[in-house]
Design a protein around this motif. Structure first.
Motif, PDB file in Angstrom:
ATOM      1  N   HIS A  23       0.958  -1.202  -0.021  1.00  0.00           N
ATOM      2  CA  HIS A  23      -0.156  -0.020  -0.037  1.00  0.00           C
ATOM      3  C   HIS A  23       0.891   1.207  -0.217  1.00  0.00           C
ATOM      4  O   HIS A  23       2.002   1.108   0.657  1.00  0.00           O
ATOM      5  N   VAL A  24       0.585   2.278  -0.668  1.00  0.00           N
ATOM      6  CA  VAL A  24       1.140   3.596  -1.072  1.00  0.00           C
ATOM      7  C   VAL A  24       0.994   4.455   0.325  1.00  0.00           C
ATOM      8  O   VAL A  24      -0.069   5.001   0.597  1.00  0.00           O
ATOM      9  N   ASN A  25       2.166   4.596   1.191  1.00  0.00           N
ATOM     10  CA  ASN A  25       2.107   5.571   2.135  1.00  0.00           C
ATOM     11  C   ASN A  25       3.804   5.803   2.156  1.00  0.00           C
ATOM     12  O   ASN A  25       4.319   5.092   3.328  1.00  0.00           O
ATOM     13  N   PRO A  26       4.117   6.516   1.478  1.00  0.00           N
ATOM     14  CA  PRO A  26       5.767   6.755   1.580  1.00  0.00           C
ATOM     15  C   PRO A  26       6.217   7.393   2.665  1.00  0.00           C
ATOM     16  O   PRO A  26       5.704   8.154   3.042  1.00  0.00           O
ATOM     17  N   LEU A  27       7.541   6.836   3.151  1.00  0.00           N
ATOM     18  CA  LEU A  27       8.207   7.506   3.942  1.00  0.00           C
ATOM     19  C   LEU A  27       8.663   9.189   3.609  1.00  0.00           C
ATOM     20  O   LEU A  27       8.941   9.422   2.573  1.00  0.00           O
ATOM     21  N   GLN A  28       8.401   9.999   4.489  1.00  0.00           N
ATOM     22  CA  GLN A  28       8.728  11.463   4.130  1.00  0.00           C
ATOM     23  C   GLN A  28      10.142  11.685   4.226  1.00  0.00           C
ATOM     24  O   GLN A  28      11.117  10.885   4.917  1.00  0.00           O
ATOM     25  N   ASP A  29      10.780  12.598   3.345  1.00  0.00           N
ATOM     26  CA  ASP A  29      12.186  12.740   3.183  1.00  0.00           C
ATOM     27  C   ASP A  29      12.567  13.411   4.603  1.00  0.00           C
ATOM     28  O   ASP A  29      11.952  14.242   5.347  1.00  0.00           O
ATOM     29  N   HIS A  30      13.885  12.959   4.855  1.00  0.00           N
ATOM     30  CA  HIS A  30      14.620  13.626   6.133  1.00  0.00           C
ATOM     31  C   HIS A  30      15.895  13.610   5.792  1.00  0.00           C
ATOM     32  O   HIS A  30      16.506  13.010   5.223  1.00  0.00           O
ATOM     33  N   ASP A  31      16.727  14.852   6.475  1.00  0.00           N
ATOM     34  CA  ASP A  31      18.001  14.952   6.378  1.00  0.00           C
ATOM     35  C   ASP A  31      18.878  15.252   7.715  1.00  0.00           C
ATOM     36  O   ASP A  31      18.358  15.621   8.548  1.00  0.00           O
ATOM     37  N   LEU A  32      19.747  14.076   7.640  1.00  0.00           N
ATOM     38  CA  LEU A  32      20.573  14.158   8.911  1.00  0.00           C
ATOM     39  C   LEU A  32      21.873  14.838   8.314  1.00  0.00           C
ATOM     40  O   LEU A  32      22.540  14.525   7.568  1.00  0.00           O
ATOM     41  N   CYS A  33      22.246  16.028   9.167  1.00  0.00           N
ATOM     42  CA  CYS A  33      23.503  16.699   8.537  1.00  0.00           C
ATOM     43  C   CYS A  33      24.194  17.119   9.673  1.00  0.00           C
ATOM     44  O   CYS A  33      23.901  17.196  10.897  1.00  0.00           O
ATOM     45  N   GLU A  34      25.556  17.791   9.265  1.00  0.00           N
ATOM     46  CA  GLU A  34      26.530  18.118  10.364  1.00  0.00           C
ATOM     47  C   GLU A  34      26.580  19.839   9.850  1.00  0.00           C
ATOM     48  O   GLU A  34      26.901  20.053   8.519  1.00  0.00           O
ATOM     49  N   LEU A  35      26.509  20.668  10.929  1.00  0.00           N
ATOM     50  CA  LEU A  35      26.715  22.086  10.655  1.00  0.00           C
ATOM     51  C   LEU A  35      28.187  22.207  10.182  1.00  0.00           C
ATOM     52  O   LEU A  35      28.910  21.788  10.864  1.00  0.00           O
ATOM     53  N   PRO A  36      28.115  23.188   9.400  1.00  0.00           N
ATOM     54  CA  PRO A  36      29.593  23.693   8.962  1.00  0.00           C
ATOM     55  C   PRO A  36      30.204  24.110  10.223  1.00  0.00           C
ATOM     56  O   PRO A  36      29.687  24.966  11.016  1.00  0.00           O
ATOM     57  N   GLY A  37      31.663  23.587  10.114  1.00  0.00           N
ATOM     58  CA  GLY A  37      32.293  24.133  11.488  1.00  0.00           C
ATOM     59  C   GLY A  37      31.945  23.497  12.933  1.00  0.00           C
ATOM     60  O   GLY A  37      32.477  24.089  13.923  1.00  0.00           O
TER      61      GLY A  37
END
Length: 275
Positions: free
Chosen positions: A258-272
């Protein structure tokens, strides 16, 4: 866990560095074979052979998104069903006269680089498995597996695969809009005959089952509410359903997608940032 505002929306960062989570392009994406396939509302791709009978694929996709609805890197064998979009096969093609293409056609070719995508999935699974745990996991004596997170953005749980054996309920509590990552540890896992509930506002579009180690997953009479990432696992899945995506090595069984896609997420490191 710190947060920042990235170009693609909210993102989170920890010592592991940047990480994008994009697991919503396929309802079912396999690196190997798909066997005994039946109804899948969204798109299906398998790097190996696909065999489907009494089936439908892609009928819940909009008319504007019918490319690569069914892709087999190897042989494509179909009977008694319909494909609501474009189909591709890298190997042979076999279909009986009952197979229809209401809004697409079938052609030979392989529009997906399965090897490259497989490497991406394995890398993503590994990095997710290394995220620090900030949610609580409790296995109650009556069989309830209770997960609770309070972070508005990212909630990470560590779960033993053996906790699902004989379970009566999987409960996930987390805020609406957050991502719940269930890092499930173990070579094999069994899901049978228990339900799943949500609390706190989260739903299946915010739940990711990450099987970083599993090579074998067996499900019977069960419904996965969330997206499954199991890049090493051969899944056997009968008489059940998945409400979200499955990204795995292979799948054998008649479970419905069944179509119920995972939402986009970003795990990131702040510059510096030295956090």
């Amino acid at each position: 866990m710190d947060t920042c505002n990235g170009e693609d929306g909210t993102c989170y960062h920890d010592s592991s560095g940047g990480l994008q989570i994009r697991l919503n392009d396929y309802n079912l994406f396999l690196l190997g074979d798909y066997t005994e396939g039946t109804d899948v509302e969204g798109k299906v791709a398998a790097g190996g052979n696909i065999t489907m009978n009494h089936f439908s694929v892609g009928h819940e996709m909009p008319d504007t998104n019918i490319s690569n609805v069914l892709v087999a890197g190897g042989n494509l064998t179909l009977s008694n069903g319909g494909v609501w979009g474009e189909a591709w096969h890298g190997g042979s093609y076999s279909a009986d006269q009952s197979v229809i293409y209401p809004r697409g056609s079938v052609a030979q070719g392989t529009p997906i680089d399965f090897a490259a995508r497989g490497a991406e999935l394995r890398n993503l699974s590994s990095q997710l498995a290394s995220l620090p745990v900030n949610g609580t996991t409790t296995r109650e004596s009556w069989g309830g597996l209770m997960l609770r997170g309070t972070d508005g953005h990212l909630n990470v749980f560590q779960v033993s695969a053996s906790d699902f054996t004989g379970a009566k309920l999987l409960s996930i509590e987390a805020p609406a809009g957050s991502l719940a990552v269930l890092n499930i540890q173990g070579i094999s896992a069994t899901f049978a005959g228990f339900g799943q509930s949500f609390a706190g506002g989260i739903d299946q579009r915010g739940v990711l089952f990450n099987f970083g180690d599993a090579t074998s997953i067996n499900a019977q009479g069960y419904g996965f509410w969330g997206t499954v990432l199991a890049p090493y696992a051969h899944i056997t899945f009968h008489n059940g359903s998945f409400d979200g995506g499955i990204y795995a090595q292979s799948l054998t069984g008649n479970a419905e997608g069944h179509v119920n896609p995972l939402q986009d997420h970003d795990l990131c490191e702040l510059p510096g940032d030295n956090h």
